[in-house]
Write an enzyme that holds these catalytic residues in place. Structure first.
Site, PDB file in Angstrom:
ATOM      1  N   PHE A   1       0.798  -1.215   0.000  1.00  0.00           N
ATOM      2  CA  PHE A   1       0.000   0.000   0.000  1.00  0.00           C
ATOM      3  C   PHE A   1       0.843   1.284   0.000  1.00  0.00           C
ATOM      4  CE2 PHE A   1      -3.328  -2.555   2.426  1.00  0.00           C
ATOM      5  CZ  PHE A   1      -4.330  -2.416   1.490  1.00  0.00           C
TER       6      PHE A   1
ATOM      7  N   SER B   1      -2.240  -6.254  -7.029  1.00  0.00           N
ATOM      8  CA  SER B   1      -2.204  -5.077  -6.144  1.00  0.00           C
ATOM      9  C   SER B   1      -2.809  -5.473  -4.816  1.00  0.00           C
ATOM     10  CB  SER B   1      -3.034  -3.942  -6.737  1.00  0.00           C
ATOM     11  OG  SER B   1      -4.422  -4.219  -6.586  1.00  0.00           O
ATOM     12  N   ASP B   2      -2.619  -4.668  -3.799  1.00  0.00           N
ATOM     13  CA  ASP B   2      -3.407  -4.859  -2.587  1.00  0.00           C
ATOM     14  C   ASP B   2      -4.774  -4.197  -2.806  1.00  0.00           C
ATOM     15  OD1 ASP B   2      -4.233  -5.584  -0.066  1.00  0.00           O
ATOM     16  OD2 ASP B   2      -2.410  -4.937   0.942  1.00  0.00           O
ATOM     17  N   TRP B   3      -5.662  -4.451  -1.887  1.00  0.00           N
ATOM     18  CA  TRP B   3      -7.070  -4.028  -1.956  1.00  0.00           C
ATOM     19  C   TRP B   3      -7.169  -2.513  -2.177  1.00  0.00           C
ATOM     20  CZ3 TRP B   3     -11.549  -7.060  -0.818  1.00  0.00           C
ATOM     21  CH2 TRP B   3     -12.713  -6.341  -0.568  1.00  0.00           C
TER      22      TRP B   3
END
Ligand code: BGC
Length: 649
Positions: A201, A232-234
């Protein structure tokens, strides 16, 4: 493939997201997060395959962090075993259970180094050391990735260095620290064949990890030759807008995919890339590259051969494995006058504290589909050995189970103060005031600053969150069926104000000296840790003697001088006292878990290579010949010390 079909493969949704259903029916989703159970995943897979012109199956991902149904200790706990085979075992069991529930891909292992215990996600990783972290990372990848199940090393990179220990916060660090401390576990996961990575992030030196060419392209793809894909992260792609790196979702998506983020988790930014391609702002070859990576991994997972999951009863819990790992994750921190182990009869025991019988808290953060009712609490574990406990007034000995509940660590669970919660501290003081012997069992997702306890409580056991078999494993230790052997994978501070605190720090020009004011220390707490990295006691005692050094081979005799059989984690550290850059005061270079019967001794030998002497300087790994100190030691703060000369280039 059409451009839309390609972008579909790069898109990950959760099942209840409004845009997911129509996209799925058109075959425009590559992966689903959070769909679980054979029935649900099969149903979604059927819709996807019916909709997909090219019959490309969905990839189902889930956070299987330390177990799916059978819950193992949190990863920080497993790291305290210093046994990568136990990490591997826990991952193998987790993968088997998750696979039976239709999941093909886990967002684990988390391999972020953490030197700051305020950061709640320290619970999810292997602690502060790059070598231990690398060994655990490889163990997890091997265990997860048997039989086509996929792992995901996260969060790439340096997420654990968030400023002030506050989750998602900015990271500034030198290239040397990045290379020497934070990247090695990722490298180890890549070398072990990890199929995917997740970008982090936070921003690293001003560039968010999710749009960071240097991390994703220069290092991961070019230097390390990583062939899998990056997710990707959330929401992290869309968050490039908050980072101030993009003015729109379109721009965010373009920057992320160009840097090397292949799949977009949840925020549906990549669907906008069609417009970017058509407007000539993004070459379609960048999209092709990502699609190829994703499809290659889908093939590797056997998805095309076998996209469905048999709808049969879930496999039974693997309690023996969970108990074995939990036993070895426990660390004995203090044991005055051999208060522990407790006899199994003749002693009236009181068991107190908010965590003593809290089934749900045993699971720790990120507990997959772990069920509270399946977990054994400390009270139940103790009861199974000595029967019903007594109240404090009638007791001969008090076991206090204190620490954090499971919401207090993990994601978005940073704490500005890492002492025991105030009411529990009061409770502990009142128990000690009874003058009865108190055994403190600490459950926590991070090191806690338990200075008062360390001074006033005669026995302290660090139990992290031990998972489904918590109470049994703890009782095995408390009553001596198992001799504790875990060692701390992370430094325990005396006070929150000391963090970040870690053993492999750089020397200062003014090392702490109690007699001299103008040295590097505090006015209000001693400078050193409460318990150092690598520390852990046993019910027996180990003696170290006779260090010999022959080239890059060092050995020492380790003898069990107590009356019980035991296991000792023997550690080897080095230091280069003089070099062209300042080198850490100690660096772990090897370790071995050695079983020794009472009275037995063994020569423990370590051979390192030139690579272990390297450091990062001006864009390359180099070795500078010269003198090296070496320790063979029970922890990072003691041990036998010697030195050797490294001469060849
Ligand atoms: C976390 C990841 C996790 C993802 C999916 C994010 O908030 O940072 O570690 O894998 O959610 O659940």
């Amino acid at each position: 493939m059409t451009l839309e079909e390609k972008l579909g493969q790069l898109t990950q949704f959760v099942p209840d997201q409004p845009e997911s259903r129509p996209a799925l029916e058109k075959g425009l989703v590559g992966s689903m997060l959070g769909a679980i159970g054979a029935e649900q995943t099969n149903q979604l897979q059927r819709s996807a395959l019916a909709g997909s012109r090219l019959k490309i199956p969905l990839l189902f991902g889930y956070d299987v962090i330390h177990g799916y149904r059978t819950i193992f200790p949190i990863p920080l706990g497993i790291a305290a075993s210093w046994d990568p085979q136990l990490a591997e075992l826990s991952a193998r069991v987790a993968a088997r259970e998750a696979r039976a529930a239709g999941i093909r891909w886990t967002f684990a292992p988390m391999v972020d180094i953490a030197r700051d215990a305020r950061w709640g996600r320290i619970a999810e990783g292997a602690g502060e050391d790059p070598l231990l972290g690398s060994a655990m990372a490889a163990g997890y990848v091997r265990g997860f990735q048997e039989n086509g199940f996929l792992a995901c090393a996260k969060h790439y990179a340096a997420y654990g260095a968030a400023e002030s220990g506050r989750d998602y916060n900015t990271v500034e660090m030198s290239e040397r620290t990045l290379r020497e401390i934070y990247l090695p576990p990722f490298r180890s996961a890549v070398d072990a064949g990890v199929a995917t990575l997740m970008s982090a992030f936070e921003s690293v030196n001003g560039i968010p990890a999710t749009a960071n060419h240097h991390l994703l392209d220069d290092i991961l793809r070019r230097e390390w030759k990583f062939k899998g894909f990056v997710v990707s992260d959330w929401d992290a792609v869309a968050e490039l807008i908050n980072h101030g790196l993009a003015g729109s979702k379109e721009e965010a998506a373009r920057k992320a995919i160009t840097a090397g983020v292949d799949m977009d988790m949840w925020d549906n930014s990549y669907s906008r890339l069609a417009g970017e391609v058509r407007a000539g702002r993004l070459p379609e070859s960048v999209i092709d590259r990502a699609v190829r990576r994703v499809l290659r991994v889908k093939v590797q997972a056997g998805l095309f051969d076998d996209p469905y999951t048999p709808e049969t009863a879930p496999p039974p819990l693997e309690r023996d494995a969970a108990r074995r790992v939990a036993q070895r994750s426990i660390v004995l921190l203090k044991n005055e006058n051999s208060l522990l182990p407790l006899p199994k009869s003749g002693r009236r025991i009181a068991v107190v504290g908010p965590l003593a019988d809290s089934k749900v808290d045993m699971l720790g953060p990120w507990s997959g589909k772990g069920m509270a009712e399946d977990s054994v609490t400390p009270l139940e574990g103790i009861r199974s050995i000595v029967g019903e406990p007594v109240a404090v007034e009638q007791a001969d000995v008090i076991v206090a189970i204190l620490g954090e509940n499971r919401e207090m660590s993990g994601e978005a669970a940073s704490r500005a103060s890492i002492e025991l919660p105030a009411d529990q501290q009061k409770l502990l003081e009142s128990l000690v005031a009874t003058a009865k012997p108190v055994i403190l069992v600490v459950m926590s997702g991070r090191p806690l600053a338990i200075s008062w306890a360390a001074e006033h409580v005669p026995a302290i056991v660090e139990a992290w969150f031990l998972g489904s078999e918590s109470g049994h494993a703890l009782a095995d230790i408390l009553f001596g069926d198992i001799n504790p052997s875990g060692k701390l994978p992370v430094t325990f501070p005396r006070a929150t104000g000391q963090v970040p605190i870690y053993y492999n720090y750089l020397p200062t020009g003014r090392p702490a000296d109690a007699k001299h004011k103008y040295t590097s220390k505090y006015l209000d707490v001693p400078v050193g840790p409460l318990f150092p990295f690598g520390f852990g006691l046993s019910y027996t005692k180990f003696d170290y003697s006779n260090l010999t050094i022959n080239g890059l081979t060092m050995s020492a005799t380790v003898r069990n001088i107590g009356s019980r059989d035991g296991e000792e984690i023997v550690q080897m550290y080095i230091r280069q006292p003089v070099a062209s850059v300042s080198r850490p005061v100690k660096e772990l270079k090897a370790f071995q878990r050695v079983a020794l019967k009472a009275g037995e001794s063994k020569r423990v030998e370590f051979t390192i290579t030139k690579r272990d002497l390297q450091f990062w300087s001006d864009g390359a790994w180099i070795v500078e010949p010269g003198e090296f100190k070496v320790w063979i030691a029970p922890d990072s703060a003691s041990g036998l010390e010697g030195k050797f000369e490294f001469t060849s280039k």
